[in-house]
Design a protein around this motif. Structure first.
Motif, PDB file in Angstrom:
ATOM      1  N   THR A 164      -4.130 -42.348 -26.008  1.00 19.84           N
ATOM      2  CA  THR A 164      -2.850 -43.030 -25.811  1.00 19.84           C
ATOM      3  C   THR A 164      -2.544 -43.187 -24.335  1.00 19.84           C
ATOM      4  O   THR A 164      -2.647 -42.224 -23.562  1.00 19.84           O
ATOM      5  CB  THR A 164      -1.712 -42.242 -26.493  1.00 19.84           C
ATOM      6  N   GLY A 165      -2.159 -44.389 -23.934  1.00 23.39           N
ATOM      7  CA  GLY A 165      -1.800 -44.639 -22.543  1.00 23.39           C
ATOM      8  C   GLY A 165      -0.533 -43.897 -22.150  1.00 23.39           C
ATOM      9  O   GLY A 165       0.365 -43.696 -22.975  1.00 23.39           O
ATOM     10  N   THR A 166      -0.473 -43.493 -20.898  1.00 31.03           N
ATOM     11  CA  THR A 166       0.678 -42.742 -20.391  1.00 31.03           C
ATOM     12  C   THR A 166       1.302 -43.471 -19.205  1.00 31.03           C
ATOM     13  O   THR A 166       0.690 -44.359 -18.605  1.00 31.03           O
ATOM     14  CB  THR A 166       0.254 -41.332 -19.948  1.00 31.03           C
ATOM     15  N   TRP A 167       2.519 -43.073 -18.854  1.00 23.84           N
ATOM     16  CA  TRP A 167       3.187 -43.656 -17.707  1.00 23.84           C
ATOM     17  C   TRP A 167       2.395 -43.372 -16.442  1.00 23.84           C
ATOM     18  O   TRP A 167       2.255 -44.243 -15.578  1.00 23.84           O
ATOM     19  CB  TRP A 167       4.592 -43.088 -17.582  1.00 23.84           C
ATOM     20  N   ASP A 168       1.880 -42.129 -16.304  1.00 15.95           N
ATOM     21  CA  ASP A 168       1.108 -41.772 -15.111  1.00 15.95           C
ATOM     22  C   ASP A 168      -0.122 -42.652 -14.962  1.00 15.95           C
ATOM     23  O   ASP A 168      -0.473 -43.067 -13.843  1.00 15.95           O
ATOM     24  CB  ASP A 168       0.685 -40.300 -15.176  1.00 15.95           C
ATOM     25  N   ALA A 169      -0.792 -42.937 -16.069  1.00 18.96           N
ATOM     26  CA  ALA A 169      -1.980 -43.787 -16.001  1.00 18.96           C
ATOM     27  C   ALA A 169      -1.605 -45.219 -15.639  1.00 18.96           C
ATOM     28  O   ALA A 169      -2.227 -45.846 -14.771  1.00 18.96           O
ATOM     29  CB  ALA A 169      -2.722 -43.750 -17.325  1.00 18.96           C
ATOM     30  N   ALA A 170      -0.577 -45.745 -16.288  1.00 21.22           N
ATOM     31  CA  ALA A 170      -0.190 -47.136 -16.075  1.00 21.22           C
ATOM     32  C   ALA A 170       0.294 -47.402 -14.659  1.00 21.22           C
ATOM     33  O   ALA A 170       0.251 -48.543 -14.182  1.00 21.22           O
ATOM     34  CB  ALA A 170       0.892 -47.531 -17.084  1.00 21.22           C
ATOM     35  N   ASN A 171       0.765 -46.371 -13.976  1.00 23.82           N
ATOM     36  CA  ASN A 171       1.317 -46.540 -12.635  1.00 23.82           C
ATOM     37  C   ASN A 171       0.473 -45.844 -11.568  1.00 23.82           C
ATOM     38  O   ASN A 171       0.967 -45.496 -10.500  1.00 23.82           O
ATOM     39  CB  ASN A 171       2.743 -46.002 -12.597  1.00 23.82           C
ATOM     40  N   ILE A 172      -0.805 -45.656 -11.860  1.00 25.15           N
ATOM     41  CA  ILE A 172      -1.706 -44.967 -10.944  1.00 25.15           C
ATOM     42  C   ILE A 172      -1.907 -45.788  -9.673  1.00 25.15           C
ATOM     43  O   ILE A 172      -1.794 -47.014  -9.678  1.00 25.15           O
ATOM     44  CB  ILE A 172      -3.068 -44.710 -11.638  1.00 25.15           C
TER      45      ILE A 172
END
Length: 423
Positions: A164-172
């Motif tokens: 599952t995608g996370t906020w941290d990943a999406a805004n890396i």
């Protein structure tokens, strides 16, 4: 014939917020990583401009890379300053790899468009080094270091496992393939996002599946050592610059030769594009391979691109010319005269005249050392006995043998008498 669709590979990269990445038809932004000429680049992404390849004859970067131009490698207060790896007494690759300038067979001509500090051309199958420049000089790898994370994820994770995608990943920080918070992805899709589009968001999610940032860094650095590297430290698994980060042209050639032997890795980097899932109300989109050598040359073999402000451009790719697979590693280059993939192709083509066995070194080979501790001392002959020692030895034999002889004779006599009595 492949068509040049490199721009589509980064349609989703470096876009914030990630919702914009889902628009398949939107033209990609020009970034330092995908620009074909220096004029195309934004001011804040422009590498050091140069007319010629730097002179490395005096081994300026034998211990560590050049000083960073940005604050990317400033040590956080309280953290120790990384110590560079020791310089090996015996450089890997053979005796010629001890030099830091251009090392090539007689008649080899370095292409005019070459502006890299270090490079290497090698046979993917045999590991023979055909030509190189500053093979053990230490430079920053940028995203070509993602190969190590890709290998570990291929070996350790179920390709169909859901992530599952996370906020941290999406805004890396850095380039992104287009992961969205709450999006549903397979490990295989993330691997394609990692290796085709250099997605740091995909790298982050894969690292969490492997146990987190610290555990992943420990694993990939251990793998680099197992492969036989001498100058590689992955301070980040994505290739972003950080204190202590380093590699060399030799190390990268060794790592990619190893990686191309993994069928799944080779299959992924030889993929033109995949359909990548959307998230929420955002539709899915296509993710394209950003390796220009693979896309633009019919003989291309997929590898990896890289760029940071301090690493400049880095590149790994290969060509299959009439059944001979030759790879090229390029470190710290610019696009003043040619894009990295063009520089790689010209170096490979310049090496085609070097017949197998006529190269300058061998991946995985150490220069032979003279045996020392393993030599056995010469055997000295035993001294001859003196006459007195010989007489004494004879007397000792008689003293032992005489009683034994008497006992044997008495036993024989007893057996003979018993046999006659029974008859």
């Amino acid at each position: 014939m492949r068509t040049s669709l490199v721009a589509a590979a980064t349609t989703l990269a470096l876009i914030f917020p990630p919702v914009a990445a889902a628009q398949e038809t939107s033209p990609p932004p020009v970034t330092a990583e995908n620009a074909e000429t220096v004029e195309e680049q934004d001011d804040d992404g422009q590498p050091t401009s140069r007319e010629d390849a730097p002179d490395t004859d005096n081994c300026p970067w034998l211990q560590a890379p050049s000083s960073a131009r940005t604050t990317s490698e400033v040590v956080t207060p309280g953290d120790p300053t990384p110590t560079p790896l020791p310089i090996p007494d015996v450089p890997a690759g053979g005796p010629l790899m001890d030099n830091c300038g251009v090392i090539a067979p007689e008649g080899f001509q370095v292409p005019e468009n070459q502006t890299a500090s270090a490079w290497m051309v090698f046979d993917v199958d045999s590991g023979e080094i055909l030509a190189t420049k500053d093979p053990h000089g230490r430079y920053r790898p940028a995203s070509i270091i993602k190969v190590l994370l890709g290998l570990i994820a291929i070996e350790e994770l179920n390709p169909q496992a859901r992530v599952t995608g996370t906020w941290d990943a999406a805004n890396i920080e850095g380039s992104r393939v287009g992961v969205g918070e709450g999006g549903d992805y397979t490990v295989d899709e993330l691997l394609h996002g990692l290796l085709l589009a250099s997605g740091n968001d995909a790298a982050y999610l894969l690292a969490q599946e492997l146990g987190g940032d610290e555990a992943t860094l420990e694993i990939i650095n251990e793998r680099a050592r197992e492969i036989g590297t001498q100058s590689t430290v992955a301070a980040t698994y994505s290739g972003l610059d950080a204190p202590g980060m380093s590699t060399s042209a030799y190390d990268m050639a060794l790592i990619y030769q190893h990686a191309w032997q993994n069928p799944r890795f080779a299959e992924i980097v030889d993929t033109e594009y995949i359909d990548f899932p959307g998230w929420g109300d955002n539709d899915g989109f296509q993710v394209w391979n950003d390796n220009g050598l693979f896309l633009n040359d019919p003989d291309g073999i997929g590898g990896k691109t890289g760029y940071t402000d301090d690493a400049n451009h880095t590149f790994v790719g290969a060509l299959n010319r009439d059944g001979r697979r030759l790879g090229a590693v390029i470190l710290d280059t610019t696009v003043d005269k040619a894009s990295p993939w063009v520089q790689a192709r010209e170096l490979i083509d310049a090496s085609l005249d070097t017949l197998p066995g006529a190269g300058v070194g061998q991946l995985g080979e150490l220069e032979e050392e003279q045996p020392t501790a393993t030599e056995l001392p010469p055997t000295e002959p035993a001294p001859s006995p003196t006459p007195e020692e010989a007489d004494s030895a004879t007397l000792d034999i008689v003293r032992v043998a005489l009683p034994i002889t008497v006992i044997v004779l008495l036993l024989l006599a007893a057996l003979t008498w018993t046999f006659r009595q029974r008859r």
